[in-house]
Write a protein that holds these residues in place. Structure first.
Motif, PDB file in Angstrom:
ATOM      1  N   PHE A  32       0.828  -1.204   0.000  1.00  0.00           N
ATOM      2  CA  PHE A  32       0.000   0.000   0.000  1.00  0.00           C
ATOM      3  C   PHE A  32       0.865   1.258   0.000  1.00  0.00           C
ATOM      4  N   PHE A  33       2.089   1.163   0.579  1.00  0.00           N
ATOM      5  CA  PHE A  33       2.972   2.312   0.718  1.00  0.00           C
ATOM      6  C   PHE A  33       4.183   2.163  -0.186  1.00  0.00           C
ATOM      7  N   LYS A  34       4.468   3.188  -0.966  1.00  0.00           N
ATOM      8  CA  LYS A  34       5.651   3.173  -1.811  1.00  0.00           C
ATOM      9  C   LYS A  34       6.778   3.942  -1.134  1.00  0.00           C
ATOM     10  N   GLU A  35       8.008   3.546  -1.424  1.00  0.00           N
ATOM     11  CA  GLU A  35       9.166   4.241  -0.871  1.00  0.00           C
ATOM     12  C   GLU A  35       9.170   5.701  -1.326  1.00  0.00           C
TER      13      GLU A  35
ATOM     14  N   GLU B  39      12.030  10.111  13.045  1.00  0.00           N
ATOM     15  CA  GLU B  39      10.878  10.032  12.157  1.00  0.00           C
ATOM     16  C   GLU B  39       9.654   9.676  12.991  1.00  0.00           C
ATOM     17  N   VAL B  40       8.674  10.555  12.980  1.00  0.00           N
ATOM     18  CA  VAL B  40       7.472  10.376  13.793  1.00  0.00           C
ATOM     19  C   VAL B  40       6.379   9.753  12.930  1.00  0.00           C
ATOM     20  N   GLY B  41       5.896   8.588  13.356  1.00  0.00           N
ATOM     21  CA  GLY B  41       4.890   7.866  12.579  1.00  0.00           C
ATOM     22  C   GLY B  41       5.513   7.190  11.381  1.00  0.00           C
ATOM     23  N   CYS B  42       6.404   6.242  11.640  1.00  0.00           N
ATOM     24  CA  CYS B  42       7.223   5.671  10.559  1.00  0.00           C
ATOM     25  C   CYS B  42       6.473   4.672   9.692  1.00  0.00           C
ATOM     26  N   GLY B  43       5.321   4.154  10.165  1.00  0.00           N
ATOM     27  CA  GLY B  43       4.609   3.181   9.346  1.00  0.00           C
ATOM     28  C   GLY B  43       5.484   1.994   8.997  1.00  0.00           C
ATOM     29  N   ASN B  44       5.410   1.560   7.741  1.00  0.00           N
ATOM     30  CA  ASN B  44       6.134   0.355   7.336  1.00  0.00           C
ATOM     31  C   ASN B  44       7.566   0.624   6.909  1.00  0.00           C
ATOM     32  N   GLY B  45       8.036   1.866   7.035  1.00  0.00           N
ATOM     33  CA  GLY B  45       9.420   2.186   6.680  1.00  0.00           C
ATOM     34  C   GLY B  45       9.585   2.854   5.332  1.00  0.00           C
ATOM     35  N   SER B  46       8.487   3.292   4.714  1.00  0.00           N
ATOM     36  CA  SER B  46       8.580   3.876   3.374  1.00  0.00           C
ATOM     37  C   SER B  46       9.291   5.225   3.364  1.00  0.00           C
ATOM     38  N   THR B  47       9.332   5.899   4.516  1.00  0.00           N
ATOM     39  CA  THR B  47      10.115   7.128   4.633  1.00  0.00           C
ATOM     40  C   THR B  47      11.509   6.838   5.160  1.00  0.00           C
ATOM     41  N   ALA B  48      11.617   5.892   6.087  1.00  0.00           N
ATOM     42  CA  ALA B  48      12.908   5.582   6.695  1.00  0.00           C
ATOM     43  C   ALA B  48      13.929   5.113   5.678  1.00  0.00           C
ATOM     44  N   LEU B  49      13.510   4.249   4.770  1.00  0.00           N
ATOM     45  CA  LEU B  49      14.468   3.649   3.850  1.00  0.00           C
ATOM     46  C   LEU B  49      15.152   4.674   2.940  1.00  0.00           C
ATOM     47  N   PRO B  50      14.433   5.595   2.278  1.00  0.00           N
ATOM     48  CA  PRO B  50      15.142   6.581   1.464  1.00  0.00           C
ATOM     49  C   PRO B  50      16.060   7.488   2.274  1.00  0.00           C
TER      50      PRO B  50
END
Length: 320
Positions: A67-70, A92-103
């Motif tokens: 559902f979430f893209k990088e 990172e606040v509200g990281c979800g599945n890591g789609s923001t963390a990875l980039p």
């Protein structure tokens, strides 16, 4: 140039004029209900769904991560994350599945990234998502932990003592402890850093997180973010903007406030205008560096329909 960097460099955010879109929406009678003042329901009529439980259920439902893209565009929108040096700490606040963390981890191999979410299941998915990447030394640089920042606050070990001592309204802005039983175990770093201060962070990222918080709680949530930043640190913000396509799809009975909506699953969305965002951040103590609408046209590959997306992009600084 890497594939992720190339994709980021191609990102564009001015496909159409926001004021032109505003006039179209405000002159469309079928959309008039979005503009009307909201009459708060009586206490016995108010919705009682817990937003935290709703988001936990949402992430469990979308646990595959498809559902979430990088979010590779972040490297272009926030180049500060690429250029900061050794030992740079990001929350990172509200990281979800890591789609923001990875980039972020890809863009700078010197960054230490703390990432929190209100769902242990989601944090586990984020750990797996990041671990499956080829990012250098990711096991030492990605540090997820459980936290519902809007209601319980951040754990004390995240902020520096000097910041806490110098906060203006201590009773309102104090950094909270987070119960041990609610914290995701991530290795020896977590036990060590719960017992001591990590010195505050250089950046806080709020990427499509604040809009999921009830409007009345946003000021407290932003003061929490302010409290864990080092003096001179920056908060990087991106969220839903006024008259985004998703706002216009909500039905009248899904309104739970002015520009605030609730989906059938209990998750919420608020849609920011620039003035509201400015006021929220200024009242929390931040200095405004940048704030603007990002207006992007995208095409639905299945039906070929063009979609007009509106987001608010902002950069805010804690005074030195």
């Amino acid at each position: 140039m890497s594939a992720s960097a190339a994709e980021a460099s191609e990102y564009h955010s001015k496909d159409f004029n926001w004021d032109t879109l505003r006039l179209e929406i405000e002159n469309d009678p079928s959309l008039n209900y979005h503009l009307l003042p909201f009459v708060s329901p009586q206490p016995e009529q108010q919705l009682t769904k817990d937003p935290i439980k709703a988001w936990k259920s949402f992430h469990i439902q979308h646990s595959s991560g498809k559902f979430f893209k990088e979010r590779r565009y972040l490297l272009k929108e926030f180049p500060e994350l690429v250029s900061c040096g050794d030992g740079c700490k990001v929350l990172e606040v509200g990281c979800g599945n890591g789609s923001t963390a990875l980039p972020i981890l890809r863009g700078n191999e010197k960054i230490i990234l703390y990432a929190c979410d209100c769902s242990n299941e989601t944090l586990q998915r984020a750990k797996e998502f990041v671990a499956a990447s080829n990012v250098a030394s990711v096991e030492n640089r990605f540090r997820p932990f459980y936290c519902d920042f809007a209601t319980t606050g951040f754990p004390k070990w995240l902020a520096c003592a000097n910041c806490r001592e110098n906060l203006g309204q201590k009773d309102q802005i104090c950094v909270s402890d987070v119960g041990e039983e609610r914290t995701l175990e991530t290795g020896s770093w977590s036990m060590e850093e719960r017992s001591c201060c990590v010195g505050g962070v250089d950046f806080v990222t709020l990427i499509f997180t604040l809009s999921a918080v009830p409007l009345q709680i946003m000021p407290t949530a932003l003061r929490e973010c302010f409290s864990v930043l080092k003096p001179g640190g920056m908060l990087l913000f991106r969220d839903y903007g006024l008259y985004d396509m998703t706002m216009l799809r909500f039905e009248p009975d899904q309104r739970v406030g002015f520009r605030e909506y609730m989906r059938a699953d209990g998750t919420r969305s608020y849609f920011f205008c620039l003035d509201t965002a400015k006021n929220l951040f200024n009242c929390a103590g931040f200095i405004e560096l940048e704030i603007e609408y990002c207006c992007v046209k995208s095409v639905n590959r299945r039906n070929g329909k063009s979609m007009q997306r509106v987001w608010v992009h902002g950069k805010f600084q804690k005074p030195t």
